[in-house]
Scaffold this active site. Structure first.
Site, PDB file in Angstrom:
ATOM      1  N   SER A 129       0.834  -1.204   0.000  1.00 58.60           N
ATOM      2  CA  SER A 129       0.000   0.000   0.000  1.00 58.60           C
ATOM      3  C   SER A 129       0.862   1.245   0.000  1.00 58.60           C
ATOM      4  CB  SER A 129      -0.860  -0.019   1.265  1.00 58.60           C
ATOM      5  OG  SER A 129      -1.413   1.247   1.494  1.00 58.60           O
ATOM      6  N   TYR A 153      -1.721  -1.361  10.985  1.00 56.62           N
ATOM      7  CA  TYR A 153      -2.027  -1.860   9.630  1.00 56.62           C
ATOM      8  C   TYR A 153      -0.855  -1.570   8.694  1.00 56.62           C
ATOM      9  CZ  TYR A 153      -3.721  -1.755   4.844  1.00 56.62           C
ATOM     10  OH  TYR A 153      -3.837  -1.942   3.486  1.00 56.62           O
ATOM     11  N   LYS A 157       2.068  -4.055   6.490  1.00 54.72           N
ATOM     12  CA  LYS A 157       2.479  -3.982   5.077  1.00 54.72           C
ATOM     13  C   LYS A 157       4.000  -3.841   4.982  1.00 54.72           C
ATOM     14  CE  LYS A 157      -1.550  -4.369   3.278  1.00 54.72           C
ATOM     15  NZ  LYS A 157      -1.900  -5.684   2.755  1.00 54.72           N
TER      16      LYS A 157
HETATM   17  P1  NAD Z   1     -11.121  -6.794   1.341  1.00 54.56           P
HETATM   18  O1  NAD Z   1     -11.303  -6.793   2.822  1.00 54.56           O
HETATM   19  O2  NAD Z   1     -12.294  -6.553   0.484  1.00 54.56           O
HETATM   20  O3  NAD Z   1     -10.429  -8.170   0.890  1.00 54.56           O
HETATM   21  C1  NAD Z   1      -9.560  -8.894   1.719  1.00 54.56           C
HETATM   22  C2  NAD Z   1     -10.072 -10.311   1.790  1.00 54.56           C
HETATM   23  O4  NAD Z   1      -9.198 -11.099   2.614  1.00 54.56           O
HETATM   24  C3  NAD Z   1     -11.465 -10.400   2.406  1.00 54.56           C
HETATM   25  O5  NAD Z   1     -12.314 -11.122   1.515  1.00 54.56           O
HETATM   26  C4  NAD Z   1     -11.263 -11.158   3.713  1.00 54.56           C
HETATM   27  O6  NAD Z   1     -12.373 -11.970   4.035  1.00 54.56           O
HETATM   28  C5  NAD Z   1     -10.003 -11.967   3.408  1.00 54.56           C
HETATM   29  N1  NAD Z   1      -9.195 -12.326   4.575  1.00 54.56           N
HETATM   30  C6  NAD Z   1      -8.750 -11.524   5.568  1.00 54.56           C
HETATM   31  N2  NAD Z   1      -8.011 -12.232   6.438  1.00 54.56           N
HETATM   32  C7  NAD Z   1      -7.963 -13.506   5.971  1.00 54.56           C
HETATM   33  C8  NAD Z   1      -7.341 -14.695   6.427  1.00 54.56           C
HETATM   34  N3  NAD Z   1      -6.637 -14.739   7.573  1.00 54.56           N
HETATM   35  N4  NAD Z   1      -7.509 -15.832   5.714  1.00 54.56           N
HETATM   36  C9  NAD Z   1      -8.236 -15.822   4.566  1.00 54.56           C
HETATM   37  N5  NAD Z   1      -8.859 -14.728   4.093  1.00 54.56           N
HETATM   38  C10 NAD Z   1      -8.708 -13.573   4.786  1.00 54.56           C
HETATM   39  O7  NAD Z   1      -9.955  -5.746   1.028  1.00 54.56           O
HETATM   40  P2  NAD Z   1      -9.443  -5.179  -0.369  1.00 54.56           P
HETATM   41  O8  NAD Z   1      -9.758  -3.744  -0.422  1.00 54.56           O
HETATM   42  O9  NAD Z   1      -9.860  -6.056  -1.470  1.00 54.56           O
HETATM   43  O10 NAD Z   1      -7.876  -5.288  -0.136  1.00 54.56           O
HETATM   44  C11 NAD Z   1      -7.116  -6.399  -0.600  1.00 54.56           C
HETATM   45  C12 NAD Z   1      -5.679  -6.210  -0.154  1.00 54.56           C
HETATM   46  O11 NAD Z   1      -5.183  -4.977  -0.671  1.00 54.56           O
HETATM   47  C13 NAD Z   1      -5.507  -6.133   1.363  1.00 54.56           C
HETATM   48  O12 NAD Z   1      -4.292  -6.795   1.708  1.00 54.56           O
HETATM   49  C14 NAD Z   1      -5.378  -4.651   1.616  1.00 54.56           C
HETATM   50  O13 NAD Z   1      -4.632  -4.382   2.774  1.00 54.56           O
HETATM   51  C15 NAD Z   1      -4.638  -4.193   0.367  1.00 54.56           C
HETATM   52  N6  NAD Z   1      -4.862  -2.777   0.059  1.00 54.56           N
HETATM   53  C16 NAD Z   1      -6.133  -2.289  -0.059  1.00 54.56           C
HETATM   54  C17 NAD Z   1      -6.335  -0.943  -0.313  1.00 54.56           C
HETATM   55  C18 NAD Z   1      -7.730  -0.366  -0.408  1.00 54.56           C
HETATM   56  O14 NAD Z   1      -7.891   0.840  -0.285  1.00 54.56           O
HETATM   57  N7  NAD Z   1      -8.762  -1.156  -0.637  1.00 54.56           N
HETATM   58  C19 NAD Z   1      -5.233  -0.088  -0.466  1.00 54.56           C
HETATM   59  C20 NAD Z   1      -3.958  -0.619  -0.365  1.00 54.56           C
HETATM   60  C21 NAD Z   1      -3.780  -1.970  -0.094  1.00 54.56           C
END
Ligand code: NAD
Ligand code: UDP
Length: 348
Positions: A129, A153, A157
């Site tokens: 991120s 958080y 990362k």
């Molecule tokens: P999201 O919460 O929609 O998706 C993450 C998924 O991981 C969820 O479906 C959740 O159920 C699953 N999950 C969490 N812990 C788990 C575990 N221990 N075992 C199995 N499944 C698990 O989030 P997103 O927005 O799709 O983000 C995806 C990734 O991108 C994340 O790692 C997030 O930190 C990163 N990210 C997101 C953003 C944003 O703004 N959305 C920005 C930068 C980075």
């Protein structure tokens, strides 16, 4: 032979869109997700949107901290690469519950990496991120900027990035791409899949969309006294489909060349303020978004946007969509699914 990709967290927001692009791109996808922050309806819809390619998708409800289940999956299936999205992502919650975040994100990732290593699957794309840039001294952010984190958080990362760099140093068979996302927004143009956060949304656009469909009375704007064009925070919003395509480009890089451990920004390179984003959404949706101006949100940075040259040059990837398309598709998803994948009585 189609490459077989394991997608952790593939039922989530970015994961579901990426799985669709993978299927349409001719890959096979195996999704694992514990459904903590997602719904298996997203998986069903992805399969439908993929048409004849939907048969190349399978889903297992597995928690990454359950190493025995991971081992079992790897012992029965060969994966050519892993895209690792799974993790908890709410900044405020991570401050309240740091151990939950370290346990889920770090232990989950270590389990995954250990199982990958023992089954000889050493190609990984990881969701990092832009938060790892902290409050940068200048913008746009390049991949070489110093790294820092202001909350648990962000530290997960940062730590996972360091873990990836260490495992590559210890074993050059690994090929790892760390993708630093800026601000993913929007939804698939079909309006059939999109972001469906549980509880009160932390991020700007999911909140805006819930105001637009009447679930919340007004958007609270966090800070109007920043040194920016209109006083509100500036971010690099990127359409989730562009972001998903960035993962396909990263995978192709992993399969085509020996890359080591590399990091790429995925953004558009353009900074947009909160008020500009709200205005674009109002235009796209025809809905008025009432605003309440409030104090800055602790931990927020003023301005963050990417230099995207590295991804453009080395991954041959560039974002195609602007904020008008992002808002159009966000509204298409919101208006067709005002309660996300749930219903009015199952959601708050
Ligand atoms: P999201 O919460 O929609 O998706 C993450 C998924 O991981 C969820 O479906 C959740 O159920 C699953 N999950 C969490 N812990 C788990 C575990 N221990 N075992 C199995 N499944 C698990 O989030 P997103 O927005 O799709 O983000 C995806 C990734 O991108 C994340 O790692 C997030 O930190 C990163 N990210 C997101 C953003 C944003 O703004 N959305 C920005 C930068 C980075
Ligand atoms: N923001 C806001 N109200 C909200 C949510 C976010 O004014 O309800 C602002 C926030 O202060 C920041 C921008 O919108 O300037 C993007 O915030 P978001 O949480 O979506 O992303 P991040 O802060 O992680 O970049």
């Amino acid at each position: 032979m189609a490459k077989n990709i394991l997608v952790t967290g593939g039922a989530g927001y970015i994961g579901s869109h990426t799985v669709l692009q993978l299927l349409l791109g001719g890959f096979k996808a195996v999704v694992i997700d514990n459904l903590d922050n997602s719904s298996d309806i997203a998986i069903k819809r992805v399969a439908e949107l993929a048409g004849e390619f939907g048969k190349n998708l399978s889903f297992h409800q597995i928690d990454l901290r359950d190493k025995a289940s991971l081992e079992k999956l790897f012992s029965s299936t060969n994966f050519d690469a892993v895209i690792h999205f799974a993790g908890l992502k709410a900044v405020g919650e991570s401050v309240q519950k740091p151990l939950l975040y370290y346990n889920n994100n770090i232990i989950g990732t270590i389990n995954l990496l250990e199982v990958m290593a023992s089954y000889g699957c050493k190609k990984l794309v990881f969701s990092s991120s832009a938060t790892v840039y902290g409050w940068p001294k200048e913008v746009p952010c390049t991949e070489e900027f110093p790294l820092s984190a202001t909350n648990p958080y962000g530290r997960t990362k940062l730590f996972i990035e360091e873990i990836c760099r260490d495992i590559y140093r210890s074993d050059s068979e690994w090929s790892i791409i760390l993708l630093r996302y800026f601000n993913p927004v929007g939804a698939h143009p079909s309006g059939y899949i999109g972001e469906d956060p549980r509880g009160i949304p932390n991020n700007l656009m999911p909140f805006v969309q819930q105001v637009a469909v009447g679930r919340r009375p007004a958007l609270t704007v966090f800070g109007s006294d920043y040194s920016t064009k209109d006083g509100t925070g500036v971010r690099d919003y990127i359409h989730v489909v562009d972001l998903s395509d960035g993962h396909i480009a990263a995978l192709q890089k992993l399969f085509e060349s020996k890359i080591g451990c590399e990091v790429y920004n995925l953004g558009t390179g353009k900074g947009t303020s909160v008020l500009e984003m709200v205005a674009a959404f109002e235009k796209a949706s025809g809905q008025k978004i009432p605003l309440v101006m409030a104090a800055r949100r602790p931990g927020d940075v003023e301005t963050l946007y990417a230099l995207t040259d590295k991804a453009e040059n080395e991954l041959k990837w560039k974002a195609k969509y602007g904020i008008d398309e992002m808002c159009r598709d966000q509204w298409s998803w919101a208006s067709k699914n005002p309660y996300g994948y749930g219903s009015a009585d199952s959601t708050n």
